[in-house]
Design a protein around this motif. Structure first.
Motif, short mmCIF file in Angstrom:
data_model
loop_
_atom_site.label_atom_id
_atom_site.label_comp_id
_atom_site.label_asym_id
_atom_site.label_seq_id
_atom_site.Cartn_x
_atom_site.Cartn_y
_atom_site.Cartn_z
N PRO A 189 0.82 -1.23 0.00
CA PRO A 189 0.00 0.00 0.00
C PRO A 189 0.85 1.27 0.00
N LEU A 190 1.98 1.26 0.70
CA LEU A 190 2.85 2.44 0.67
C LEU A 190 3.37 2.71 -0.73
N ILE A 191 3.79 1.67 -1.42
CA ILE A 191 4.28 1.82 -2.78
C ILE A 191 3.16 2.29 -3.70
N GLN A 192 1.96 1.73 -3.52
CA GLN A 192 0.82 2.13 -4.34
C GLN A 192 0.46 3.59 -4.11
N ASN A 193 0.45 4.04 -2.85
CA ASN A 193 0.15 5.44 -2.55
C ASN A 193 1.21 6.36 -3.13
N TRP A 194 2.48 5.99 -3.02
CA TRP A 194 3.55 6.81 -3.57
C TRP A 194 3.39 6.91 -5.08
N TRP A 195 3.10 5.79 -5.73
CA TRP A 195 2.94 5.77 -7.18
C TRP A 195 1.76 6.66 -7.61
N THR A 196 0.66 6.61 -6.87
CA THR A 196 -0.50 7.44 -7.18
C THR A 196 -0.16 8.92 -7.03
N ARG A 197 0.56 9.28 -5.95
CA ARG A 197 0.96 10.68 -5.75
C ARG A 197 1.85 11.15 -6.89
N GLN A 198 2.78 10.30 -7.33
CA GLN A 198 3.67 10.68 -8.43
C GLN A 198 2.88 10.86 -9.73
N ARG A 199 1.93 9.99 -9.97
CA ARG A 199 1.10 10.09 -11.17
C ARG A 199 0.29 11.38 -11.15
N LEU A 200 -0.29 11.71 -9.99
CA LEU A 200 -1.08 12.94 -9.88
C LEU A 200 -0.21 14.17 -10.07
N LYS A 201 1.03 14.14 -9.56
CA LYS A 201 1.94 15.28 -9.76
C LYS A 201 2.27 15.47 -11.22
N ARG A 202 2.47 14.35 -11.95
CA ARG A 202 2.77 14.46 -13.38
C ARG A 202 1.57 15.00 -14.15
N GLU A 203 0.36 14.56 -13.80
CA GLU A 203 -0.83 14.96 -14.53
C GLU A 203 -1.27 16.38 -14.22
N HIS A 204 -1.22 16.78 -12.95
CA HIS A 204 -1.79 18.06 -12.54
C HIS A 204 -0.76 19.05 -12.02
N GLY A 205 0.48 18.68 -11.98
CA GLY A 205 1.47 19.56 -11.37
C GLY A 205 1.36 19.48 -9.87
N HIS A 206 2.02 20.38 -9.17
CA HIS A 206 1.98 20.35 -7.71
C HIS A 206 0.77 21.14 -7.22
N ILE A 207 -0.28 20.43 -6.82
CA ILE A 207 -1.50 21.05 -6.27
C ILE A 207 -1.56 20.72 -4.79
N PRO A 208 -1.75 21.73 -3.94
CA PRO A 208 -1.88 21.42 -2.50
C PRO A 208 -3.08 20.50 -2.26
N LYS A 209 -2.88 19.53 -1.39
CA LYS A 209 -3.92 18.53 -1.12
C LYS A 209 -5.18 19.19 -0.55
N ALA A 210 -5.02 20.25 0.20
CA ALA A 210 -6.18 20.91 0.82
C ALA A 210 -7.07 21.58 -0.22
N SER A 211 -6.53 21.93 -1.37
CA SER A 211 -7.34 22.62 -2.38
C SER A 211 -8.19 21.68 -3.22
N LEU A 212 -7.94 20.39 -3.16
CA LEU A 212 -8.73 19.42 -3.93
C LEU A 212 -10.08 19.20 -3.26
N PRO A 213 -11.15 19.07 -4.04
CA PRO A 213 -12.45 18.74 -3.44
C PRO A 213 -12.44 17.31 -2.89
N GLN A 214 -13.34 17.05 -1.95
CA GLN A 214 -13.36 15.75 -1.27
C GLN A 214 -13.59 14.59 -2.24
N TRP A 215 -14.46 14.79 -3.22
CA TRP A 215 -14.74 13.69 -4.15
C TRP A 215 -13.50 13.30 -4.94
N GLU A 216 -12.62 14.27 -5.24
CA GLU A 216 -11.40 13.95 -5.98
C GLU A 216 -10.39 13.24 -5.09
N LYS A 217 -10.35 13.64 -3.81
CA LYS A 217 -9.49 12.91 -2.86
C LYS A 217 -9.95 11.47 -2.72
N ASP A 218 -11.27 11.26 -2.64
CA ASP A 218 -11.81 9.92 -2.51
C ASP A 218 -11.58 9.09 -3.77
#
Length: 174
Positions: free
Chosen positions: A127-156
């Motif tokens: 799960p740690l590797i999966q979470n890290w991979w997801t964070r890296q993918r999101l950074k590549r797709e959207h750039g560096h967006i603060p986690k607090a600025s994302l709506p809850q449905w997108e976090k989920d």
């Protein structure tokens, strides 16, 4: 003795490789097919039957080498001067000179240690590797967006997916 230990480790690794998702999916499909052939009356009966079949497949998978060592290894080798050979070429495997009980104890110990290590990795490391991979993918797709600025449905939406059977794997471990 070193040969026996290496053989036991390779044997345990092969048993653990049989637990990869592709093989587990095959076990799952066979268990689903057999359970649906039974046509259980209630959902509870269906779950119990399916769980029993999955447990049985995994038990046989993990302990087949242990049963082989305990009951078959060295039993069909023949006698000195008249050893049985496979295709008249290879001599059948025998126990270590110290006996099959040593082989059996080593196999069980190695399987227990490797299985516990693998389960710990799958429970914590994967799960740690999966979470890290997801964070890296999101950074590549959207750039560096603060986690607090994302709506809850997108976090989920970016959370790890739930197993189709819910807590079935935890129930199977028990």
């Amino acid at each position: 003795m070193m040969y026996v230990c290496i053989r036991q480790i390779i044997n345990a690794l092969i048993c653990m490789l049989k637990k990869v998702p592709i093989v587990l999916q095959l076990y799952e499909k066979v268990a689903l097919f057999l359970t649906n052939l039974e046509q259980p009356r209630t959902e509870s009966e269906w779950e119990n039957s399916f769980t029993f079949k999955m447990f049985l497949f995994q038990f046989v998978n993990l302990n087949s080498s242990t049963f082989y060592i305990a009951f078959f290894l060295g039993r069909f080798t023949g006698r000195p001067g008249a050893y049985l050979r496979l295709i008249n070429r290879w001599k059948l495997e025998e126990c270590h000179p110290s006996g099959c009980l040593i082989d059996l104890c080593m196999q069980m110990g190695i399987i227990m240690v490797l299985k516990q290590t693998w389960n710990n990795f799958m429970e914590f490391g994967y799960p740690l590797i999966q979470n890290w991979w997801t964070r890296q993918r999101l950074k590549r797709e959207h750039g560096h967006i603060p986690k607090a600025s994302l709506p809850q449905w997108e976090k989920d939406y970016n959370l790890q997916s739930m197993n189709a059977y819910g807590l079935f794997d935890e129930y199977l471990k028990m």
